[in-house]
Write a protein that holds these residues in place. Sequence first.
Motif, PDB file in Angstrom:
ATOM      1  N   GLN A  34       0.801  -1.223   0.000  1.00 27.92           N
ATOM      2  CA  GLN A  34       0.000   0.000   0.000  1.00 27.92           C
ATOM      3  C   GLN A  34       0.836   1.277   0.000  1.00 27.92           C
ATOM      4  N   HIS A  75       0.627   3.465  -3.061  1.00 29.53           N
ATOM      5  CA  HIS A  75      -0.608   4.228  -3.236  1.00 29.53           C
ATOM      6  C   HIS A  75      -0.639   5.464  -2.337  1.00 29.53           C
ATOM      7  N   SER A 108       2.525   8.156  -2.908  1.00 28.17           N
ATOM      8  CA  SER A 108       2.761   8.709  -4.234  1.00 28.17           C
ATOM      9  C   SER A 108       2.514  10.209  -4.225  1.00 28.17           C
ATOM     10  N   SER A 140      -0.877  11.342  -5.853  1.00 25.00           N
ATOM     11  CA  SER A 140      -2.152  10.972  -5.249  1.00 25.00           C
ATOM     12  C   SER A 140      -2.641  12.074  -4.334  1.00 25.00           C
ATOM     13  N   GLN A 176      -6.020   6.677  -4.319  1.00 29.92           N
ATOM     14  CA  GLN A 176      -5.758   6.133  -5.631  1.00 29.92           C
ATOM     15  C   GLN A 176      -6.562   4.868  -5.822  1.00 29.92           C
ATOM     16  N   ALA A 218      -6.224   1.580  -3.480  1.00 25.52           N
ATOM     17  CA  ALA A 218      -5.694   1.869  -2.152  1.00 25.52           C
ATOM     18  C   ALA A 218      -6.685   1.426  -1.085  1.00 25.52           C
TER      19      ALA A 218
END
Length: 486
Positions: A402, A405, A408, A411, A416, A419
Amino acid sequence: MKLISSARVSSLSNGTSLGLSLTAILSIWIVATTTTITPTNAFVSQLSSGQVLSKRTNTRLYYDIQRDPPNENVWSVLANTEKWIASTLKHAEQTSSSGNPLSRKEVSYVCETSQDPAMILANIFRKLKEARQLGETHGQDQEELAESQENYVRATLRQTQILVIPASEDLNDFQVFDQLVNAINEARRAARDYVTDHSLERLDEKLYGDDEDKHDDKEWVVSVNCAHLHPKFGEKTPEQQLKELQEEDNEGEVDLNLQEYKERRLLARRSPYPSIVVEVRSMAPPEFTPPPPKTPQQPQAVEDDDDGVKTSADDVKIDSEFVQQLEALFSKSSIQKEGDGFYDSIGSHIETFSSVTPMMVAQNWIDQNDPLFDVTKCAFTVSDATYVDEAYEFVFTNLAMQTSHFLSKTSTAGEQAGAQRRQYLVMPHFLSNSATSMEKFSDQVLNIVRTLPPVRNKVDVSFLHPEHVDENKRCPIPVFVLQWKD
């Protein structure tokens, strides 16, 4: 991607240096001979038979791999590490009058190309697990050889694996890397007190197993050590430097020989890249001659009569009245029930089996009792881990799934596709009989997470257990929970 290079090298000198006896081949040179036909098909008909023109040329192809990390070739990373180890041990042998007294053993090199600290952490525990399994397998193989061959001498296993981590920017900081390794070793030491399902099974086998199984099952002594190397090993923070200066002022004198010794120890652990050294040793158990078993004397069975006087069971007379009493005793439960009470009493003692899995049991309980459960933002994963190192690998692998996600840059608050904010890790065979051990395991996971800069303030951990102190968290199946913060 992990590339492995193996060589026969000398062991660490007090855990600080390694030596090389056989240089590993870290590059592949392919020399291919090709045949080039000069004339084309349009001119073949103009040539007489056997006059096909040909020209032989030698072409050299260099095998080179460019993968993550982008600026470092994997082969060069392993080559630099191996050269550093060879030069370090060579210098130690030259400065020592007695040479290197340590035994020879095998060393393998592994390059960890991942840049995610959580995935690197999971791979470290995977290497520790594989080292333990290697030691246990070696012990089993040696016992089989000892049974099949007379006067066989059991061999001790010693192996070392170096996990080189050149790609992680976070672990290039020595303070972060040092705190991470110290937290890992602290968690491994705390695991000695856990009441695991595997340890309870072994205890039951010792107490209630057959005498032959007790004699044949010899537990080998398997120890796994974890140390670390770093280009800035021993680098101190300004606070630590100030504290050291104050201690020197209080002592009033400085031992130059001691300072030189400390500097040499630090230089012996300053490798070109951050590295983890995993060493496994598997030794045969000591031989003890047990005392001859004593046959216990069984006491004569004694029962009570109706008058309260104790008599021997052999003196009880079996007559019609005694048989009627037994019939009344066994039919009592069926007489008290209405209808087919006899068959109901038989069916009440028959065990029933269902296809309900631990995952289904945990999901149903969480759906009804966990207020934070959201089917659109939660994920379930199940594992049959029984050992502590397997559980750590499982937890941090799910954490790494995770991080891409939620960490990032593109995001928005981790929202995202794919996620999952709340992860339920179902472990039906791990610490299922001790909520206290599960709580300690949860605390150690949190301590390790706090050493990782990207996720230290973004993840909370908790657990559900059948014996949890909080009644609202008494799930029938042990479940470890990872909760991502907003």
